[in-house]
Write a protein that holds these residues in place. Sequence first.
Motif, short mmCIF file in Angstrom:
data_model
loop_
_atom_site.label_atom_id
_atom_site.label_comp_id
_atom_site.label_asym_id
_atom_site.label_seq_id
_atom_site.Cartn_x
_atom_site.Cartn_y
_atom_site.Cartn_z
N GLN A 215 -1.19 2.48 10.10
CA GLN A 215 -2.57 2.88 9.82
C GLN A 215 -2.72 4.39 9.67
OE1 GLN A 215 -4.47 0.70 13.14
NE2 GLN A 215 -5.70 -0.36 11.60
N VAL A 216 -1.90 5.12 10.40
CA VAL A 216 -1.91 6.57 10.24
C VAL A 216 -1.51 6.95 8.82
CG1 VAL A 216 -0.75 8.71 10.94
CG2 VAL A 216 -1.54 7.10 12.68
N GLN A 217 -0.49 6.26 8.30
CA GLN A 217 -0.02 6.55 6.95
C GLN A 217 -1.05 6.16 5.89
OE1 GLN A 217 2.82 8.26 6.70
NE2 GLN A 217 2.95 8.11 8.93
N THR A 218 -1.86 5.13 6.18
CA THR A 218 -2.85 4.69 5.20
C THR A 218 -4.23 5.25 5.52
OG1 THR A 218 -3.30 2.69 6.51
CG2 THR A 218 -1.60 2.54 4.81
N GLU A 219 -4.29 6.21 6.47
CA GLU A 219 -5.54 6.86 6.88
C GLU A 219 -6.55 5.84 7.40
OE1 GLU A 219 -6.88 9.19 3.61
OE2 GLU A 219 -5.23 10.64 3.76
N GLY A 220 -6.06 4.88 8.15
CA GLY A 220 -6.93 3.92 8.81
C GLY A 220 -7.37 2.75 7.97
N MET A 221 -7.00 2.73 6.71
CA MET A 221 -7.43 1.66 5.82
C MET A 221 -6.25 0.73 5.53
SD MET A 221 -10.63 2.13 5.31
CE MET A 221 -10.90 1.03 3.93
N GLN B 42 0.80 -1.22 0.00
CA GLN B 42 0.00 0.00 0.00
C GLN B 42 0.84 1.27 0.00
OE1 GLN B 42 -3.13 -1.61 3.11
NE2 GLN B 42 -3.94 0.20 2.10
N THR C 67 0.70 4.50 -2.33
CA THR C 67 0.28 5.79 -1.75
C THR C 67 1.31 6.88 -1.98
OG1 THR C 67 -0.95 4.60 -0.03
CG2 THR C 67 -0.45 6.93 0.38
#
Length: 349
Positions: free
Chosen positions: A165-171, A111, A115
């Motif tokens: 998760q912070v880097q993937t905005e929770g997803m 991811q 991103t």
Amino acid sequence: MTTTASAPGTSPGIETGTAPTAPGDRDGLLSRLGRLQSRFPVAQLFITIAAFVFGAATLNGFASPNSVKTVLILSALVALAGLGQTLVILVGGIDMSVANFLVVGAVVVTQLTVTFNMPFGVAVLVLIPTTLILGGLVGWVCHRFEVEPLVVTLAMGTFALGLVQVQTEGMIAGGAPEWLMALTSLQSTTFGLPIPPILVIWALAIVVMAVFIHRTTAGRRLLVTGANARAAQYSLVKVRRIWVVVFALSAMLAALAGIALAAFSGTVNTSIGGPYLFQSLAAVIIGGTALGGPGDYTRTVIGAVMLTVITTVLIGHGLGEGDQQILSGLIILVAMVIYGRGRKLSDRV
């Protein structure tokens, strides 16, 4: 008068024959078998072979080349997840962050590369020092403040997963690219040979770990630290540094194993590493590596193969997940009883 010839050390005229096996001889045989088992997991190897033969006799296609490669790939994933766990257990600790670091490694290469438009090599270069720092911090805290590794590793694993998760905005949900999935594909080849690359990587890991643990100064210091930390300190071994390095390596190796797990699964989510925490820990224990030693990675490898073969046979015969867990738990209990009866290394060093 004729006398009967006698063997040296016997009385004339008395016939000699094969004496019955004395209880002491049987005890001596059991003792020798016990010493052999303590040096190499013979019983686990025998059980693995027996389970494979049973599966080949009762399940169609179980012994086919593709089936064997599948079992080896599954074993490789479990054993690679147990790489760092083996080192941690050898020094007397336990790493409960393996599952989360597996997810971290899988997410970074699937991811975050998309991103941030990051090349795969750069993502791995970011992943390695980050996990080394987080894992090393665990080792330092555990030794400096005498905190149980179980608690600290759980906390650090949660922190690392939250950081991602912070880097993937929770997803956390994505797919692995096709070129990465080829790492564990049955159809993949290595240098023209019909061997999936993951098996070659696993073989190299086995050799490197064997050399590191048994043929290097650092490996011997690790074993001494696990056997008796106080004796190691008296021998001028920097015990705290050993703990820092071991937990750092455990986090990094789990994250790298997460890359292989992403390749095998094809998709990534927060639960992808969960089963491998238990399986990798079970492989270490079933293989015969005890807290603080003795043990090595070869035992983990045999434990992983044994666990995978038995599980595959059970699934082939229709046993459910609950039945598999019951049997795995029984196997672990038996292994703990067998190896728990021996003298601890701390009593010998």
